[in-house]
Design an enzyme around this catalytic site. Sequence first.
Site, PDB file in Angstrom:
ATOM      1  N   GLU A   1      -0.187  25.677  40.566  1.00 50.96           N
ATOM      2  CA  GLU A   1       0.773  25.476  41.660  1.00 50.96           C
ATOM      3  C   GLU A   1       0.588  24.108  42.319  1.00 50.96           C
ATOM      4  O   GLU A   1       1.567  23.461  42.704  1.00 50.96           O
ATOM      5  CB  GLU A   1       0.626  26.594  42.698  1.00 50.96           C
ATOM      6  CG  GLU A   1       0.881  27.997  42.169  1.00 50.96           C
ATOM      7  CD  GLU A   1       2.249  28.163  41.544  1.00 50.96           C
ATOM      8  OE1 GLU A   1       3.191  27.446  41.954  1.00 50.96           O
ATOM      9  OE2 GLU A   1       2.387  28.998  40.635  1.00 50.96           O
TER      10      GLU A   1
ATOM     11  N   ASP B   1       0.687  23.336  33.427  1.00 47.51           N
ATOM     12  CA  ASP B   1      -0.455  23.903  32.704  1.00 47.51           C
ATOM     13  C   ASP B   1      -1.446  22.814  32.306  1.00 47.51           C
ATOM     14  O   ASP B   1      -2.660  22.938  32.505  1.00 47.51           O
ATOM     15  CB  ASP B   1       0.024  24.620  31.431  1.00 47.51           C
ATOM     16  CG  ASP B   1       0.635  25.976  31.719  1.00 47.51           C
ATOM     17  OD1 ASP B   1       0.497  26.455  32.849  1.00 47.51           O
ATOM     18  OD2 ASP B   1       1.246  26.549  30.797  1.00 47.51           O
TER      19      ASP B   1
END
Length: 472
Positions: free
Chosen positions: A124, A192
């Site tokens: 995040e 990611d």
Amino acid sequence: MSILLGGGFYADANNKKNELPEIGVVASSAISLDKEMLIGDALMRQLRSQAPVINDPLLDEYIQDLGNRLVAQADDVKFPFTFFLLNSPDINAFAFFGGHVGVHSGLIFNAKNESELASVLAHEVSHVTQRHIARSIEERQKSAPLQIASMLGGILLAMANPEAGMAAISAGSAASQQASINYTRQNEKEADRIGIRILAQAGFDPNGASGFFSTLTEKSRLKSAPMAFLMTHPMPESRVADARSRAATYNVGTIPESLSFHLAKSRILARYYAKPDYNIEYFSAALAKDSYVFKQAAEYGLALSYLANKQYSQAQSLIANLLESDPDNLFYLDVFTDIAIETKQFESAINRLSSQTAHNPRNQVLVLNLANVLIKDKQYAKAVSLLKDFLLLKPNNMLAYDLLSDAYLGGQQPLEMHQVKAEVFALVAAYPRAIDELQSAYNYAGEKQLEKQRIRARIEQFRDAQEKLRTL
């Protein structure tokens, strides 16, 4: 106060964990950084009023500390990050404008270890530093005018409750608005990649990401509806393999378990999930069967459960033993304070917390617990002084304002009490009610002309804030 891998949650005057990392520089976008922060602040105020935001100093301190360890390893950090918790069993997390990262309590409870939890936060953080929302808006602006105001309601709902949010979006301009919530697969791959790097550099196990994805895959097979995290984060099967191969590029030794993480898990179950009688049975069984990662976390959960069930002597016995071996642990000090309040042992709690606060005056767990005990002991002036100093450093702390309001009420200071209540309403974007409170305060000001002038000025500030909210 610090978090040590495998260690406890400690009060430490020399720790600077909440200081901001060095701010980086990024390219401009369709939304300026100033406007992004303005929108983020507006969304956060609405979330406080419409979503089950947890105002728990211990969990706040834990998640902010964990998040800051990750932010310190990130590039292109443009503003201070705010990590907060929602009381929801969903396995979900989300990021939005201005460095805000929300974490559902179900994510902590279902994560197997701290590295899994940290992997989601790192992901995040990467969405924020890469400005994925702003970039998607910039793309859509090429074919349609930017309508921030029309997006706010859908974004807000989708972040706090993905199912409700998606329904709201479907009822409106679905195609354009859904892009503001669902990151593209390219965004997800970028988050990611960067997230796993941040995770490893911060000292966590980079395999936490693939471990978490595997947990999601297992749990999603048992549900008829998509899981919350999967609704807001598209995840093809290849994502687990990609995360595992990326993690393999980092040479990381064995990462010890974190006591603080397991204490947080115990707190979430005992305080926010099940009823006290169930929790007493659950933690007692775990202790009887040696079914725990840390015995202290199970004992702490049992103490919280006894406290909730008004079995104060049992709770006190457990906490006394835990504090004897770990006297600076904030999780234990918090329960110690609650027991002292319930049993009216105010002096004992005040003495213990005062010595801790003297060494760490910025720590919200210590300050707010001490203020609460002082109010219960009717030492209102001391509580007011302590809370006013704390709010200079933490001006958006809802619990501090609530306690300050109680202190002014107890001390029969209606002028100040109404002013503080106005600030509470402003924190949830209820500006008309905030103005009403200030008008009540104005009536109590009497002949205090300077105070009246300050109140009028604050009313104008609230009106300006309300107008900015309308024009977003």
